[in-house]
Design a protein around this motif. Structure first.
Motif, PDB file in Angstrom:
ATOM      1  N   LYS A 228       0.664  -0.664  -0.024  1.00  0.00           N
ATOM      2  CA  LYS A 228       0.077   0.009   0.338  1.00  0.00           C
ATOM      3  C   LYS A 228       0.838   1.538  -0.010  1.00  0.00           C
ATOM      4  CE  LYS A 228      -3.708   2.444   2.785  1.00  0.00           C
ATOM      5  NZ  LYS A 228      -4.054   2.316   3.829  1.00  0.00           N
ATOM      6  N   PRO A 229       0.580   2.089  -0.995  1.00  0.00           N
ATOM      7  CA  PRO A 229       1.694   2.487  -1.290  1.00  0.00           C
ATOM      8  C   PRO A 229       0.905   4.435  -0.350  1.00  0.00           C
ATOM      9  CG  PRO A 229       0.440   3.162  -3.146  1.00  0.00           C
ATOM     10  CD  PRO A 229       0.461   1.786  -2.324  1.00  0.00           C
ATOM     11  N   VAL A 230       1.834   4.403   0.538  1.00  0.00           N
ATOM     12  CA  VAL A 230       2.055   5.931   1.516  1.00  0.00           C
ATOM     13  C   VAL A 230       1.892   7.062   0.849  1.00  0.00           C
ATOM     14  CG1 VAL A 230       2.373   7.139   3.881  1.00  0.00           C
ATOM     15  CG2 VAL A 230       1.741   4.364   3.451  1.00  0.00           C
ATOM     16  N   LYS A 231       3.090   7.456   0.047  1.00  0.00           N
ATOM     17  CA  LYS A 231       3.653   8.838  -0.067  1.00  0.00           C
ATOM     18  C   LYS A 231       4.903   8.494  -0.882  1.00  0.00           C
ATOM     19  CE  LYS A 231       6.311   9.879   3.693  1.00  0.00           C
ATOM     20  NZ  LYS A 231       6.414  11.451   4.570  1.00  0.00           N
ATOM     21  N   VAL A 232       5.395   9.544  -2.218  1.00  0.00           N
ATOM     22  CA  VAL A 232       6.616   9.743  -2.600  1.00  0.00           C
ATOM     23  C   VAL A 232       7.284  11.372  -2.571  1.00  0.00           C
ATOM     24  CG1 VAL A 232       7.428   9.612  -5.247  1.00  0.00           C
ATOM     25  CG2 VAL A 232       4.839   8.078  -5.089  1.00  0.00           C
ATOM     26  N   THR A 233       8.430  10.670  -2.471  1.00  0.00           N
ATOM     27  CA  THR A 233       9.056  11.612  -2.142  1.00  0.00           C
ATOM     28  C   THR A 233      10.264  11.714  -2.935  1.00  0.00           C
ATOM     29  OG1 THR A 233      11.014  10.629  -0.762  1.00  0.00           O
ATOM     30  CG2 THR A 233       9.003  11.553   0.572  1.00  0.00           C
ATOM     31  N   GLY A 234      11.768  12.950  -2.801  1.00  0.00           N
ATOM     32  CA  GLY A 234      12.705  12.899  -3.418  1.00  0.00           C
ATOM     33  C   GLY A 234      12.492  13.603  -4.234  1.00  0.00           C
ATOM     34  N   TYR A 235      13.097  14.661  -5.092  1.00  0.00           N
ATOM     35  CA  TYR A 235      14.401  16.260  -5.579  1.00  0.00           C
ATOM     36  C   TYR A 235      14.008  16.216  -7.264  1.00  0.00           C
ATOM     37  CZ  TYR A 235      16.758  14.879  -0.590  1.00  0.00           C
ATOM     38  OH  TYR A 235      16.854  15.518   0.610  1.00  0.00           O
ATOM     39  N   TYR A 236      13.695  17.366  -7.217  1.00  0.00           N
ATOM     40  CA  TYR A 236      13.623  17.991  -8.609  1.00  0.00           C
ATOM     41  C   TYR A 236      14.336  19.445  -9.228  1.00  0.00           C
ATOM     42  CZ  TYR A 236      10.098  21.511  -7.687  1.00  0.00           C
ATOM     43  OH  TYR A 236       9.418  22.516  -6.412  1.00  0.00           O
ATOM     44  N   LYS A 237      14.073  19.772 -10.011  1.00  0.00           N
ATOM     45  CA  LYS A 237      15.020  21.051 -10.425  1.00  0.00           C
ATOM     46  C   LYS A 237      13.714  21.663 -11.680  1.00  0.00           C
ATOM     47  CE  LYS A 237      19.490  20.817 -10.190  1.00  0.00           C
ATOM     48  NZ  LYS A 237      21.224  21.215 -10.953  1.00  0.00           N
ATOM     49  N   TYR A 238      13.462  22.242 -11.815  1.00  0.00           N
ATOM     50  CA  TYR A 238      12.586  22.720 -12.568  1.00  0.00           C
ATOM     51  C   TYR A 238      12.225  24.058 -13.602  1.00  0.00           C
ATOM     52  CZ  TYR A 238       7.807  23.029 -15.336  1.00  0.00           C
ATOM     53  OH  TYR A 238       7.144  22.990 -17.282  1.00  0.00           O
ATOM     54  N   THR A 239      12.425  24.283 -14.717  1.00  0.00           N
ATOM     55  CA  THR A 239      12.710  25.418 -14.767  1.00  0.00           C
ATOM     56  C   THR A 239      11.710  25.279 -16.298  1.00  0.00           C
ATOM     57  OG1 THR A 239      15.121  26.017 -14.805  1.00  0.00           O
ATOM     58  CG2 THR A 239      13.692  27.516 -16.522  1.00  0.00           C
ATOM     59  N   PRO A 240      10.722  25.997 -16.548  1.00  0.00           N
ATOM     60  CA  PRO A 240       9.196  26.518 -18.079  1.00  0.00           C
ATOM     61  C   PRO A 240      10.377  27.038 -18.895  1.00  0.00           C
ATOM     62  CG  PRO A 240       8.653  28.024 -16.071  1.00  0.00           C
ATOM     63  CD  PRO A 240      10.242  27.042 -15.358  1.00  0.00           C
ATOM     64  N   GLY A 241       9.566  26.713 -19.607  1.00  0.00           N
ATOM     65  CA  GLY A 241      10.206  26.767 -21.413  1.00  0.00           C
ATOM     66  C   GLY A 241      10.006  28.532 -21.489  1.00  0.00           C
ATOM     67  N   PRO A 242       9.871  28.901 -22.799  1.00  0.00           N
ATOM     68  CA  PRO A 242      10.271  30.505 -22.393  1.00  0.00           C
ATOM     69  C   PRO A 242       8.423  30.715 -23.142  1.00  0.00           C
ATOM     70  CG  PRO A 242      11.138  30.136 -24.406  1.00  0.00           C
ATOM     71  CD  PRO A 242      11.938  28.755 -23.111  1.00  0.00           C
ATOM     72  N   THR A 243       7.849  30.194 -23.828  1.00  0.00           N
ATOM     73  CA  THR A 243       6.621  30.518 -24.666  1.00  0.00           C
ATOM     74  C   THR A 243       5.658  29.261 -24.588  1.00  0.00           C
ATOM     75  OG1 THR A 243       7.824  31.810 -26.382  1.00  0.00           O
ATOM     76  CG2 THR A 243       5.627  31.419 -26.491  1.00  0.00           C
ATOM     77  N   PHE A 244       4.588  29.702 -23.925  1.00  0.00           N
ATOM     78  CA  PHE A 244       3.605  28.269 -24.165  1.00  0.00           C
ATOM     79  C   PHE A 244       3.297  28.195 -25.096  1.00  0.00           C
ATOM     80  CE2 PHE A 244      -0.311  26.449 -23.312  1.00  0.00           C
ATOM     81  CZ  PHE A 244      -0.294  25.408 -22.718  1.00  0.00           C
ATOM     82  N   GLN A 245       2.925  26.911 -26.021  1.00  0.00           N
ATOM     83  CA  GLN A 245       2.074  26.952 -27.422  1.00  0.00           C
ATOM     84  C   GLN A 245       1.017  26.254 -27.341  1.00  0.00           C
ATOM     85  OE1 GLN A 245       5.602  26.061 -29.804  1.00  0.00           O
ATOM     86  NE2 GLN A 245       5.197  23.558 -30.369  1.00  0.00           N
ATOM     87  N   ASP A 246      -0.312  26.341 -28.237  1.00  0.00           N
ATOM     88  CA  ASP A 246      -0.972  25.471 -27.765  1.00  0.00           C
ATOM     89  C   ASP A 246      -1.061  24.576 -29.153  1.00  0.00           C
ATOM     90  OD1 ASP A 246      -1.916  26.525 -30.557  1.00  0.00           O
ATOM     91  OD2 ASP A 246      -3.463  27.955 -29.985  1.00  0.00           O
ATOM     92  N   LYS A 247      -1.467  23.338 -29.415  1.00  0.00           N
ATOM     93  CA  LYS A 247      -2.264  22.004 -30.508  1.00  0.00           C
ATOM     94  C   LYS A 247      -1.219  22.920 -32.028  1.00  0.00           C
ATOM     95  CE  LYS A 247      -3.917  17.764 -31.456  1.00  0.00           C
ATOM     96  NZ  LYS A 247      -4.533  16.585 -31.113  1.00  0.00           N
ATOM     97  N   SER A 248      -2.031  23.966 -32.282  1.00  0.00           N
ATOM     98  CA  SER A 248      -1.956  24.714 -33.360  1.00  0.00           C
ATOM     99  C   SER A 248      -0.688  24.878 -33.771  1.00  0.00           C
ATOM    100  CB  SER A 248      -2.539  25.637 -33.347  1.00  0.00           C
ATOM    101  OG  SER A 248      -2.574  26.379 -32.933  1.00  0.00           O
ATOM    102  N   GLY A 249       0.692  25.518 -32.461  1.00  0.00           N
ATOM    103  CA  GLY A 249       2.076  26.272 -31.864  1.00  0.00           C
ATOM    104  C   GLY A 249       1.723  27.382 -32.761  1.00  0.00           C
TER     105      GLY A 249
END
Length: 379
Positions: A244-265
């Protein structure tokens, strides 16, 4: 001579008096069980601890309860009783069948035969869970054996991590292994880590309406042959899991890209990309016994889901940052089903939360390392 005669007479009288006291001492009127010891061929399959096979009985107790494992075989248990001196114990109702009834009644009779006490010996089947930790350190990776074009990862569960690298190869066949969405990095938080990056799929991807590929990694399988036709169905989440899982732990880094685009680009003004980190625990068969495997279309919405954990938000950070996400359950765990691998577990990482819909920001980058899955398991 008279003194010696008197002394002899007193000595004889004393012996007679002592003899009379011994002869006249009343029989014991007590009728208590003082201790119970249980014998069986393999106590470790019945009890959680060998110390649990013996129990001292208080004078005020008339019910004696032993806790045993939920699936313990009680047919071969033989109780041994220590009673007050001279007392006798007998089973009421013949030889007890602990496997069927989980209890038996006994009568203890005092040595003088005038007193009785009645006891019930009962077995309480209990489930006990113990903590267990599964470690994912992303140290075990190699180039995919057939094409040698992209990386694959192995893990301690005996099943590989899956990712969409195989689908990216269809649109960008000339890309080097290090230019794929999901790649190893040698200098993680502790040893190697995994890096997930949202990338362009080039002209071929644009023609197919799949302009980006988010870096992803998950427990499950990826059907490369059907990736272009139906990417959601090709992504199959979950591996059989017996804790039975209780929790997930860990370490991360995250940097979002500069321009969000929709499905059409088309760029979406003001929209900032976000990573996706979550885990799902679900029943791998439905009520009719048909196998269930969640995919990209229902991994967060299926009625088969029993537990769910999500890291929200995944805050952008350039430093290794500790994370923890706790499972919330909407149903009780069936431990017998758990023992029989009736549940699947997946842990999912993606550099773009809408990457499965081919929307996100090119250049979004998520790094993950030293992931721990904390569980409890029935013992």
């Amino acid at each position: 001579m008279k003194g010696k005669s008197l002394a002899l007479t007193l000595g004889v009288c004393s012996l007679l008096l002592l003899s009379s006291c011994i002869k006249d001492e009343p029989l014991n009127a007590e009728c208590d069980i003082e201790q119970v010891v249980l014998h069986c061929p393999d106590a470790s399959t019945v009890f959680y601890s060998l110390a649990d096979t013996s129990q001292t009985v208080l004078h005020t107790d008339s019910t004696i309860v032993f806790n045993v494992r939920r699936n313990a075989d009680l047919k071969q248990i033989t109780p041994e009783f220590k009673v007050t001196p001279g007392a006798t114990v007998e089973s009421l109702g013949g030889t007890p069948d602990f496997e069927t009834d989980s209890l038996a009644r006994y009568r203890v009779t005092s040595q003088d035969g005038n007193w009785h006490r009645y006891y019930t010996l009962r077995f309480n089947r209990v489930a006990r869970t113990v903590s267990d930790t599964v470690c994912f350190d992303f140290e075990n990776y190699e180039l995919e054996a057939k094409s040698r074009k992209y990386y694959v990862w192995h893990n301690v569960l005996g099943l590989d991590w899956a990712c969409g690298n195989g689908g990216f190869k269809l649109s960008m066949p000339s890309a080097r292994p290090e230019a794929y969405p999901t790649v190893p990095v040698p200098d993680g938080y502790d040893g190697a880590a995994v890096k997930l990056t949202t990338l362009s799929t080039g002209a071929f991807g644009a023609m197919a309406g799949k302009r980006i590929a988010a870096g992803n990694l998950f427990l499950g399988t990826f059907d490369v042959e059907n990736a272009l036709k139906d990417a959601l169905s090709a992504t199959r989440f979950g591996v059989p899991f017996d804790k039975k899982p209780v929790k997930v732990t860990g370490y991360y880094k995250y940097t979002p890209g500069p321009t969000f685009q929709d499905k059409s680009g088309t760029a979406v003004a003001g929209r900032v990309d976000s990573a996706s980190v979550y885990a799902v625990f679900y029943l791998n068969h439905d009520a009719s016994g048909k196998a269930v495997m969640l995919n990209g279309a229902n991994v967060t919405s299926s009625s088969s889901i029993v537990g769910f954990a999500r890291l929200n938000p995944v805050t952008p950070t350039s430093e290794w940052t500790y994370f923890e996400m706790v499972f919330k359950f909407n149903k009780d765990i069936d431990y017998q089903l758990l023992d029989n691998m009736g549940y699947n577990l997946t842990i999912v990482f993606s550099s773009s939360v809408l990457g499965d819909q081919f929307m996100g920001a090119i250049g979004s980058e998520l790094q993950v390392d030293k992931v721990r899955l904390i569980c409890t398991k029935e013992e």
